[in-house]
Design a protein around this motif. Structure first.
Motif, mmCIF file in Angstrom:
data_model
loop_
_atom_site.group_PDB
_atom_site.id
_atom_site.type_symbol
_atom_site.label_atom_id
_atom_site.label_comp_id
_atom_site.label_asym_id
_atom_site.label_seq_id
_atom_site.Cartn_x
_atom_site.Cartn_y
_atom_site.Cartn_z
ATOM 1 N N THR A 104 -23.340 -37.015 16.689
ATOM 2 C CA THR A 104 -22.211 -36.801 15.785
ATOM 3 C C THR A 104 -22.675 -35.719 14.502
ATOM 4 O OG1 THR A 104 -21.577 -39.209 15.984
ATOM 5 C CG2 THR A 104 -20.847 -38.052 13.837
ATOM 6 N N ASP B 138 -13.474 -40.955 16.722
ATOM 7 C CA ASP B 138 -12.838 -40.550 15.599
ATOM 8 C C ASP B 138 -12.195 -41.913 14.797
ATOM 9 O OD1 ASP B 138 -13.938 -37.899 15.910
ATOM 10 O OD2 ASP B 138 -12.023 -37.348 16.937
ATOM 11 N N HIS C 153 -15.660 -39.782 10.532
ATOM 12 C CA HIS C 153 -14.419 -39.442 9.764
ATOM 13 C C HIS C 153 -14.541 -38.501 8.749
ATOM 14 C CE1 HIS C 153 -10.725 -39.958 7.589
ATOM 15 N NE2 HIS C 153 -11.342 -40.500 6.440
#
Length: 273
Positions: free
Chosen positions: A264, A223, A152
């Motif tokens: 990520t 996400d 996020h």
């Protein structure tokens, strides 16, 4: 290819994966590989008829010998926990060791038929056991499991369960696939059950066998979509968003959890430049 009923001679040189309970016997040196001739393993000669070929590594055959709970103290060898291999060996050898442990666990837990209770016998031509009475056949158990890294903005969602609390480690979310589910449905369900948020843009990355005890991990990235973090208090004790530049203790990169976290981080860094 996993082979049983292997013929070894006095001078057969191989990599020997000798299990004692849940420990792997290895040399008392920085080199974890037990690379030697069969004649050097006199303490294991009673298990000659139970040798299983697991694969090959560095051009040598890899053989499994499961000594169960026998009380042994072989000279110049130490007992290494399989999880400790994550920080000590290559991913290829860890895969071999993982396969050995899963095969050993299968043989230990399938001595008797789950259908009629009679003894099970090993099959010569494949990794399976068959009941001597009703002919029920069993193969090594593989449990599908999903694991997902959720981002996020510039942060990643990391959680801590009971087993990780003692090691002061945080990791990404994971869980077993239930009957009738697709992998994607399992990801969305596990995330909602464990931390109470919704995700979007789910994408498959890779898989990894995980021998604790017999999982096949399917790794995803996702996400954040909506919702506030609310842990279930059972499997997950705490969870939060962590800035990628201020991460807590996380799994090593040999594990699929560490790989998904690293991927990520790279994606977030790429988008910020």
């Amino acid at each position: 290819m996993i082979e049983q009923n292997i013929t070894v001679t006095h001078d057969t040189r191989a990599i020997w994966l000798i299990l004692n309970e849940d420990q792997l016997l290895s040399p008392n040196s920085p080199e974890l590989l037990l690379n030697c001739q069969w004649q050097e393993l006199k303490f294991a000669h009673a298990y000659k008829e139970q040798i299983v070929k697991i694969g090959e590594y560095q051009g040598l055959s890899c053989f499994l010998i499961d000594m169960g709970k026998e009380n042994i103290d072989p000279q110049d060898l130490i007992q290494t926990n399989l999880r400790a291999l994550l920080n000590e060996c290559s991913d290829q050898f860890f895969g071999i060791a993982a396969r050995a442990w899963q095969v050993a666990l299968f043989m230990r837990t399938h001595r008797f038929c789950g259908q009629c209770g009679c003894s099970m016998q090993q099959i010569d031509w494949e990794m399976a056991v068959q009941c001597s009475r009703c002919q029920h056949r069993c193969y090594p158990r593989i449990s599908p499991c999903i694991i997902v890294a959720i981002r996020h903005q510039g942060s990643i969602l990391l959680a801590q369960g009971k087993s990780q609390q003692a090691r002061d480690m945080h990791s990404i979310l994971a869980g077993f696939v239930e009957s009738g589910e697709t992998l994607e449905q399992a990801v969305h369900r596990e995330v909602m059950e464990e931390v109470g948020v919704k995700i979007k843009n789910l994408r498959y990355i890779s898989s990894q066998p995980w021998p604790f005890p017999h999982a096949l991990m399917m790794g995803y990235l996702a996400d954040y979509d909506s919702g506030d973090i609310k842990v279930d208090g059972k499997e997950i004790l705490r969870a939060d968003w962590f800035d990628i530049n201020q991460l807590p203790n996380i799994p090593p990169k040999l594990s699929i959890a560490g790989q998904l976290i690293e991927k990520t981080i790279i994606e977030i860094q790429h988008e910020s430049t």
